[in-house]
Design a protein around this motif. Structure first.
Motif, short mmCIF file in Angstrom:
data_model
loop_
_atom_site.label_atom_id
_atom_site.label_comp_id
_atom_site.label_asym_id
_atom_site.label_seq_id
_atom_site.Cartn_x
_atom_site.Cartn_y
_atom_site.Cartn_z
N ILE A 214 0.83 -1.20 0.00
CA ILE A 214 0.00 0.00 0.00
C ILE A 214 0.87 1.25 0.00
O ILE A 214 0.64 2.20 -0.77
CB ILE A 214 -0.96 -0.02 1.20
CG1 ILE A 214 -2.05 -1.08 1.00
CG2 ILE A 214 -1.60 1.36 1.42
CD1 ILE A 214 -2.90 -1.33 2.23
N LYS A 218 1.22 4.17 -2.97
CA LYS A 218 1.03 5.59 -2.74
C LYS A 218 2.25 6.38 -3.19
O LYS A 218 2.12 7.49 -3.74
CB LYS A 218 0.74 5.84 -1.25
CG LYS A 218 -0.63 5.32 -0.81
CD LYS A 218 -0.87 5.55 0.67
CE LYS A 218 -2.27 5.09 1.07
NZ LYS A 218 -2.52 5.26 2.52
N LEU A 249 -5.43 0.37 -4.43
CA LEU A 249 -5.73 1.00 -3.15
C LEU A 249 -7.19 0.85 -2.78
O LEU A 249 -7.53 0.68 -1.60
CB LEU A 249 -5.32 2.46 -3.19
CG LEU A 249 -3.81 2.74 -3.28
CD1 LEU A 249 -3.53 4.23 -3.38
CD2 LEU A 249 -3.06 2.14 -2.10
N ARG A 252 -7.33 -2.75 -1.40
CA ARG A 252 -6.58 -3.10 -0.18
C ARG A 252 -6.62 -2.03 0.90
O ARG A 252 -6.47 -2.35 2.07
CB ARG A 252 -5.12 -3.38 -0.54
CG ARG A 252 -4.92 -4.60 -1.41
CD ARG A 252 -5.48 -5.84 -0.78
NE ARG A 252 -4.99 -7.05 -1.45
CZ ARG A 252 -5.58 -8.23 -1.36
NH1 ARG A 252 -6.72 -8.35 -0.67
NH2 ARG A 252 -5.08 -9.28 -1.98
N ASP A 253 -6.77 -0.78 0.52
CA ASP A 253 -6.69 0.30 1.49
C ASP A 253 -8.06 0.91 1.79
O ASP A 253 -8.17 1.81 2.60
CB ASP A 253 -5.74 1.39 0.97
CG ASP A 253 -5.26 2.32 2.07
OD1 ASP A 253 -5.12 1.87 3.22
OD2 ASP A 253 -5.02 3.51 1.79
#
Length: 254
Positions: A214, A218, A249, A252-253
């Motif tokens: 992650i 980013k 993202l 997963r985020d």
């Protein structure tokens, strides 16, 4: 199994860049091998499975000192690393090449079910992950990766100087602990290894780490990228990079 007339194929791209592929390897395992010409030194980024000699294949491209770099430890990227005099990896994984004990097989039956399902999104898996032999003597059941010592262990921020081109080492963990990329700010060029490519990204392998991935994503989103040359699949530009990062993202985020 048939004997391949030629194990590698190559595509000549712009700016002294050549892409080499192993067309008889299952698409999910088929690594992009990049040869980049520099004024004083050439750079080889990843070295394929090691089924057939890469050095012999590129003998006509070698006319100056050559540095071979592995973006990470996985076997589809380090198979021919031992063939070259200068061998570079990230420090976190470099010691693991000396006594190579990583997962490495050409047998379709050896893959765990979850990974097998991912492979079969790209193409069906048969008995073997190759559909031809490089020569009549090659035994896919006896396939191994040749261990070797890394001649230079890299850290983030180091510069690879080709004379007229300069690449910064980026540590891009997540896919593996020592995954790295090469960033040329002057041209906006990123060689990303398996940190990002235009396909199914693997973040649940035995030494993968989703939280690290992650943060890597980013970071990549902030790079002023013009062209990304990944460890698999075709190259792409910034717009596609943003899409791939945002999709990851969101998964997963989110």
């Amino acid at each position: 199994m048939q004997i391949a007339q030629r194990w590698y194929e190559r595509k000549t791209l712009a700016d002294g860049l050549t892409l080499l592929l192993e067309p008889h390897v299952h698409p999910f395992l088929r690594c992009n091998i990049w040869h980049l010409r520099g004024r004083d030194r050439d750079l080889l980024i990843d070295t394929g499975l090691g089924v057939s000699s890469l050095r012999a294949e590129i003998h006509d491209l070698i006319d100056k000192p050559l540095t071979a770099l592995a973006t990470h430890i996985h076997y589809d990227h380090v198979g021919c690393l031992h063939e070259f005099d200068e061998r570079l990896m990230h420090r976190i994984e470099s010691d693991r090449m000396a006594d190579y004990r990583e997962f490495a097989t050409l047998s379709g039956a050896d893959f765990p079910p979850a990974e097998r399902a991912l492979f079969e999104q790209a193409a069906p898996i048969g008995e073997w992950l190759i559909d031809a032999l490089p020569d009549a003597e090659f035994d896919p059941a006896a396939y191994t990766v040749a261990p070797t010592t890394v001649t230079r262990a890299l850290d983030a921020g180091e510069i690879l100087d080709l004379g007229d081109r300069h690449f910064e080492v980026l540590h891009l963990p997540g896919h593996s602990p020592g995954s790295m990329g090469l960033w040329e700010a002057a041209s906006g060029t990123l060689f990303s290894g398996d940190a990002i490519y235009d396909g199914v990204l693997l973040d649940e392998l035995p030494d993968s780490h989703i939280a690290d991935y992650i943060q890597t994503m980013k970071r990549l989103r902030e790079l002023p990228v013009v062209a990304v040359h990944g460890g698999h699949e075709p190259s792409f530009g910034r717009a596609r990079l943003i899409e791939l990062v945002d999709d990851y993202l969101a998964l997963r985020d989110g």
